[in-house]
Design a protein around this motif. Sequence first.
Motif, PDB file in Angstrom:
ATOM      1  N   SER A 116       0.831  -1.214   0.000  1.00  0.00           N
ATOM      2  CA  SER A 116       0.000   0.000   0.000  1.00  0.00           C
ATOM      3  C   SER A 116       0.858   1.254   0.000  1.00  0.00           C
ATOM      4  CB  SER A 116      -0.932   0.015   1.214  1.00  0.00           C
ATOM      5  OG  SER A 116      -1.906  -0.983   1.079  1.00  0.00           O
ATOM      6  N   GLU A 117       1.911   1.256   0.805  1.00  0.00           N
ATOM      7  CA  GLU A 117       2.821   2.409   0.853  1.00  0.00           C
ATOM      8  C   GLU A 117       3.542   2.583  -0.485  1.00  0.00           C
ATOM      9  OE1 GLU A 117       6.764   3.960   3.258  1.00  0.00           O
ATOM     10  OE2 GLU A 117       5.604   2.299   4.093  1.00  0.00           O
ATOM     11  N   LEU A 118       3.961   1.478  -1.087  1.00  0.00           N
ATOM     12  CA  LEU A 118       4.610   1.530  -2.397  1.00  0.00           C
ATOM     13  C   LEU A 118       3.682   2.180  -3.422  1.00  0.00           C
ATOM     14  CD1 LEU A 118       6.751   0.805  -4.563  1.00  0.00           C
ATOM     15  CD2 LEU A 118       5.739  -1.493  -4.618  1.00  0.00           C
ATOM     16  N   LEU A 119       2.426   1.753  -3.447  1.00  0.00           N
ATOM     17  CA  LEU A 119       1.470   2.304  -4.404  1.00  0.00           C
ATOM     18  C   LEU A 119       1.203   3.790  -4.157  1.00  0.00           C
ATOM     19  CD1 LEU A 119      -1.034  -0.680  -4.650  1.00  0.00           C
ATOM     20  CD2 LEU A 119       0.817  -0.065  -6.230  1.00  0.00           C
ATOM     21  N   GLU A 120       1.127   4.186  -2.894  1.00  0.00           N
ATOM     22  CA  GLU A 120       0.954   5.605  -2.572  1.00  0.00           C
ATOM     23  C   GLU A 120       2.158   6.413  -3.056  1.00  0.00           C
ATOM     24  OE1 GLU A 120       0.139   6.153   1.585  1.00  0.00           O
ATOM     25  OE2 GLU A 120      -1.511   4.710   1.530  1.00  0.00           O
ATOM     26  N   THR A 121       3.349   5.871  -2.859  1.00  0.00           N
ATOM     27  CA  THR A 121       4.576   6.547  -3.285  1.00  0.00           C
ATOM     28  C   THR A 121       4.624   6.692  -4.802  1.00  0.00           C
ATOM     29  OG1 THR A 121       5.735   5.675  -1.351  1.00  0.00           O
ATOM     30  CG2 THR A 121       7.103   6.511  -3.141  1.00  0.00           C
ATOM     31  N   VAL A 122       4.199   5.659  -5.509  1.00  0.00           N
ATOM     32  CA  VAL A 122       4.154   5.719  -6.971  1.00  0.00           C
ATOM     33  C   VAL A 122       3.236   6.854  -7.415  1.00  0.00           C
ATOM     34  CG1 VAL A 122       3.316   4.509  -9.029  1.00  0.00           C
ATOM     35  CG2 VAL A 122       4.753   3.307  -7.392  1.00  0.00           C
ATOM     36  N   GLY A 123       2.067   6.939  -6.802  1.00  0.00           N
ATOM     37  CA  GLY A 123       1.119   7.996  -7.152  1.00  0.00           C
ATOM     38  C   GLY A 123       1.639   9.385  -6.836  1.00  0.00           C
ATOM     39  N   ARG A 124       2.376   9.513  -5.761  1.00  0.00           N
ATOM     40  CA  ARG A 124       2.858  10.814  -5.309  1.00  0.00           C
ATOM     41  C   ARG A 124       4.192  11.208  -5.951  1.00  0.00           C
ATOM     42  NH1 ARG A 124       3.335   9.600  -0.138  1.00  0.00           N
ATOM     43  NH2 ARG A 124       5.528   9.087  -0.388  1.00  0.00           N
ATOM     44  N   ASP A 125       5.144  10.251  -6.011  1.00  0.00           N
ATOM     45  CA  ASP A 125       6.518  10.576  -6.410  1.00  0.00           C
ATOM     46  C   ASP A 125       6.937  10.024  -7.772  1.00  0.00           C
ATOM     47  OD1 ASP A 125       6.721  11.796  -3.930  1.00  0.00           O
ATOM     48  OD2 ASP A 125       7.627  10.036  -2.984  1.00  0.00           O
ATOM     49  N   GLY A 126       6.091   9.209  -8.377  1.00  0.00           N
ATOM     50  CA  GLY A 126       6.447   8.666  -9.684  1.00  0.00           C
ATOM     51  C   GLY A 126       6.963   7.242  -9.605  1.00  0.00           C
ATOM     52  N   VAL A 145       9.842  -2.155 -12.421  1.00  0.00           N
ATOM     53  CA  VAL A 145       9.495  -0.773 -12.116  1.00  0.00           C
ATOM     54  C   VAL A 145       7.978  -0.713 -11.973  1.00  0.00           C
ATOM     55  CG1 VAL A 145       9.481   1.612 -12.947  1.00  0.00           C
ATOM     56  CG2 VAL A 145      11.466   0.165 -13.362  1.00  0.00           C
ATOM     57  N   VAL A 146       7.507  -0.065 -10.925  1.00  0.00           N
ATOM     58  CA  VAL A 146       6.075   0.124 -10.703  1.00  0.00           C
ATOM     59  C   VAL A 146       5.745   1.561 -11.084  1.00  0.00           C
ATOM     60  CG1 VAL A 146       4.201   0.074  -9.028  1.00  0.00           C
ATOM     61  CG2 VAL A 146       6.108  -1.537  -8.809  1.00  0.00           C
ATOM     62  N   VAL A 147       4.765   1.712 -11.995  1.00  0.00           N
ATOM     63  CA  VAL A 147       4.333   3.041 -12.419  1.00  0.00           C
ATOM     64  C   VAL A 147       2.826   3.152 -12.232  1.00  0.00           C
ATOM     65  CG1 VAL A 147       6.181   3.332 -14.124  1.00  0.00           C
ATOM     66  CG2 VAL A 147       4.017   2.356 -14.832  1.00  0.00           C
ATOM     67  N   SER A 148       2.333   4.369 -12.131  1.00  0.00           N
ATOM     68  CA  SER A 148       0.889   4.577 -12.007  1.00  0.00           C
ATOM     69  C   SER A 148       0.223   4.202 -13.329  1.00  0.00           C
ATOM     70  CB  SER A 148       0.590   6.034 -11.673  1.00  0.00           C
ATOM     71  OG  SER A 148       0.890   6.851 -12.784  1.00  0.00           O
ATOM     72  N   ILE A 149      -1.057   3.909 -13.271  1.00  0.00           N
ATOM     73  CA  ILE A 149      -1.786   3.557 -14.487  1.00  0.00           C
ATOM     74  C   ILE A 149      -1.813   4.733 -15.461  1.00  0.00           C
ATOM     75  CG2 ILE A 149      -4.091   4.163 -13.662  1.00  0.00           C
ATOM     76  CD1 ILE A 149      -3.159   1.104 -15.824  1.00  0.00           C
ATOM     77  N   ASP A 150      -1.878   5.950 -14.955  1.00  0.00           N
ATOM     78  CA  ASP A 150      -1.857   7.127 -15.831  1.00  0.00           C
ATOM     79  C   ASP A 150      -0.542   7.209 -16.597  1.00  0.00           C
ATOM     80  OD1 ASP A 150      -4.385   7.870 -15.002  1.00  0.00           O
ATOM     81  OD2 ASP A 150      -3.639   9.263 -13.478  1.00  0.00           O
ATOM     82  N   GLU A 151       0.559   6.978 -15.879  1.00  0.00           N
ATOM     83  CA  GLU A 151       1.881   6.996 -16.512  1.00  0.00           C
ATOM     84  C   GLU A 151       1.991   5.868 -17.540  1.00  0.00           C
ATOM     85  OE1 GLU A 151       5.969   8.199 -17.054  1.00  0.00           O
ATOM     86  OE2 GLU A 151       4.225   9.194 -16.208  1.00  0.00           O
TER      87      GLU A 151
END
Length: 87
Positions: A17-27, A40-46
Motif C-alpha cells: 500500500s505504501e509503495l502504491l501511494e509513493t508511486v502515485g505521489r513521487d512517480g 518498475v512500478v508506475v501509475s496507471i496514468d503513466e
Amino acid sequence: MTTADTWSVADAKARLSELLETVGRDGPQTISRRGRAVAVVVSIDEWERRKRRRGSLADFFATSPLRELGGELEIEPRGGSMREIDL
C-alpha cells in the motif's frame, strides 16, 4: 530496505500500500532483488501515457526537424572499404 526510489522485493511485498501511494505521489519506483533492479512500478496514468502510440513512422519523418534541411543533409560514409561479394 528502501532508498529514494528503490524497494527490495521483501519491502515491496510487506508495504505494498505504501509503495502504491509513493508511486502515485513521487512517480515510478524500482523493485530490486539481491541488489539488482528487476521491475518498475508506475501509475496507471503513466503507463497509459507511455504506451499510447504517437503516430506512424511516416508521421515521425514528416514532422522531423531534419526535413527542413530539404536534401542538404550529408551523411558521411563509415570509413574503410566496401566488401566484395560473389553473387
